[in-house]
Write an enzyme that holds these catalytic residues in place. Structure first.
Site, PDB file in Angstrom:
ATOM      1  CG  HIS A   1      21.826  19.047  55.721  1.00 36.22           C
ATOM      2  ND1 HIS A   1      21.046  20.057  55.230  1.00 36.22           N
ATOM      3  CD2 HIS A   1      23.106  19.399  55.467  1.00 36.22           C
ATOM      4  CE1 HIS A   1      21.829  20.971  54.686  1.00 36.22           C
ATOM      5  NE2 HIS A   1      23.092  20.603  54.828  1.00 36.22           N
TER       6      HIS A   1
ATOM      7  CB  CYS B   1      15.054  22.121  58.018  1.00 38.91           C
ATOM      8  SG  CYS B   1      15.378  20.608  57.143  1.00 38.91           S
TER       9      CYS B   1
END
Lengths: 372, 51
Positions: free
Chosen positions: A221, A333
């Site tokens: 993440h 991401c």
């Protein structure tokens, strides 16, 4: 959100006097704290302190012999014994005006107000969700990460010869990135499910293991949930990424970025920190050969699953396993706070240090920092 | 809505205020510990892997 006020409740502070009464004469405020209060029926006492500012050390002021015993209150500062005069406030006329009584809301008005309140509430809930995503999940993940880390240490301490078994969601390795600080470390869990990634970075199932030829691929993440890969965009080529397993440390270095490939060997590639880092390109092939697309940093669309292939972006069969380079690929991401694209970091294995030579990361760190 | 709740709360102002604060905190806790963790995997912006 405020409801109807009690009748007159708010008006109290404006003026107690009914409208139309003449302006009040300057009056003594009965509860004035600074002026000594007079006992009922008591004659006006002479000033204890003359307003001219004479001090008590000077000639004693005239005092009536039948004056009451001195009061306990401290003498007020000079001037304060004068009558307190309340002046009209500026624009005092406005303050005495009656406020029009609040109009009653009809059914429609009440409905509009309720809808407005619901919308404001929904906005607050969305804001709260953002706080949850960015900060609160960090707290939850920190607990899970420290638990996983303790468990991993316990397992490694038990048996040093056992080959690590991969259990979904369970930690089996640890990642250290020295440029993010000596204390940067996260356990790597097996699998890239939501539950595994809540603990820390996750290993793409089926990709190579640390040190193996092929592509050891790890997702993590970037925002919230501990945000292990928050700063991945700050890595530059040749930065070290250390993967710790039960038995070894594997030191990977970030591959040259696309704009550095040209003239790498004479340019940045000549620096000592870039020792053993090549471009992986085949100089004889126009497109750079099997590793022609494997640069240190890439930004790809989420559907580009070939990123984690043994030879990234190429058919899995393009090279036999023995000819594959040992790569480490990190994915997160991109851009930050979005999931539109993926940020990819490719690095190459440069060194393997068995733990029977260097016991801990704390011992390893000074040795590998020398080259930087 | 909020006015209606406020009028339904019993007691003097201080008690009302305390009850209101407790209620608000309870709702925040419910969101943080139950609703959001349930909701989050159903949203799209938490994906970090390629497939």
């Amino acid at each position: 959100m405020a409801e109807r006020e009690e009748p007159g409740g708010d008006r109290r502070r404006y003026s107690g006097r009914p409208p139309g009464e003449g302006r009040p004469a300057p009056r003594r405020r009965p509860e004035e704290g600074t002026s000594p209060r007079r006992a009922p029926g008591e004659a006006p006492t002479p000033r204890r302190r003359p307003p001219e500012g004479r001090s008590f050390d000077g000639p004693p002021p005239r005092r009536r012999t039948d004056a009451p015993p001195p009061r306990r209150r401290p003498a007020p500062p000079p001037g304060s014994t004068e009558e307190t005069v309340i002046f009209e406030p500026v624009g005092g006329d406005v303050a005495t005006e009656e406020r029009p009584p609040p109009r009653e809301l009809g059914k429609g008005g009440a409905a509009v107000r309720t809808v407005g309140e619901l919308l404001i509430t929904a906005g607050l809930v969305v804001l709260l969700f953002m706080v949850y995503e960015v900060y609160v999940t960090d707290l939850f993940s920190a607990g899970k990460q420290s638990e996983a880390s303790t468990e991993l240490d316990g397992e490694w301490g038990k048996d040093r010869t056992l080959h690590p078994e991969l259990v979904d969601g369970k930690a089996f390795a640890r990642i250290h990135i020295p440029v993010f600080g000596a204390d940067f470390n996260f356990t790597i869990q097996e699998g890239t499910t939501e539950a595994a990634l809540e603990v820390g970075p996750g290993h793409y199932k089926g990709t190579a293991l640390p040190g193996e030829p092929g592509n050891f691929a790890v997702a993590g993440h970037r925002v919230g949930k501990g945000a292990p890969f928050n700063d991945l965009d700050n890595l530059s080529s040749c930065d070290q990424i250390v993967i710790e397993t039960q038995t070894d440390f594997y030191i990977y270095k970030v591959l040259p970025y696309k704009d550095e490939v040209e003239g790498w060997a004479a340019g940045k590639g000549a620096e000592p920190k870039c020792d053993k880092v090549g471009t992986l390109r085949d100089p004889n092939a126009a497109d750079g050969g099997p590793y022609g697309e494997t640069n240190g940093r890439r930004i790809v669309f989420p559907t580009k699953g070939e990123t984690v292939n043994p030879v990234p972006y190429k058919d899995p069969e393009i090279l036999p396993k023995a000819e594959q380079v040992s790569l480490l690929t990190l994915t997160t991401c991109h851009p930050q706070f979005s999931a539109k694209e993926r940020l990819i970091i490719h690095s190459v294995l440069t060194q393997q240090v068995p733990k029977n030579q260097v016991g801990s990361y704390a011992e390893l760190l000074p040795k590998i920092s020398e080259a930087r | 809505m909020y006015g209606w709740i406020w009028r339904k709360l019993p007691g003097p102002f201080a008690v009302k205020l305390a009850t209101a604060v407790v209620l608000a905190l309870g709702i925040v806790a419910l969101l943080m510990f139950v609703v959001f963790p349930w909701l989050e995997p159903r949203l799209w912006f938490n994906e970090v892997s390629v497939q």
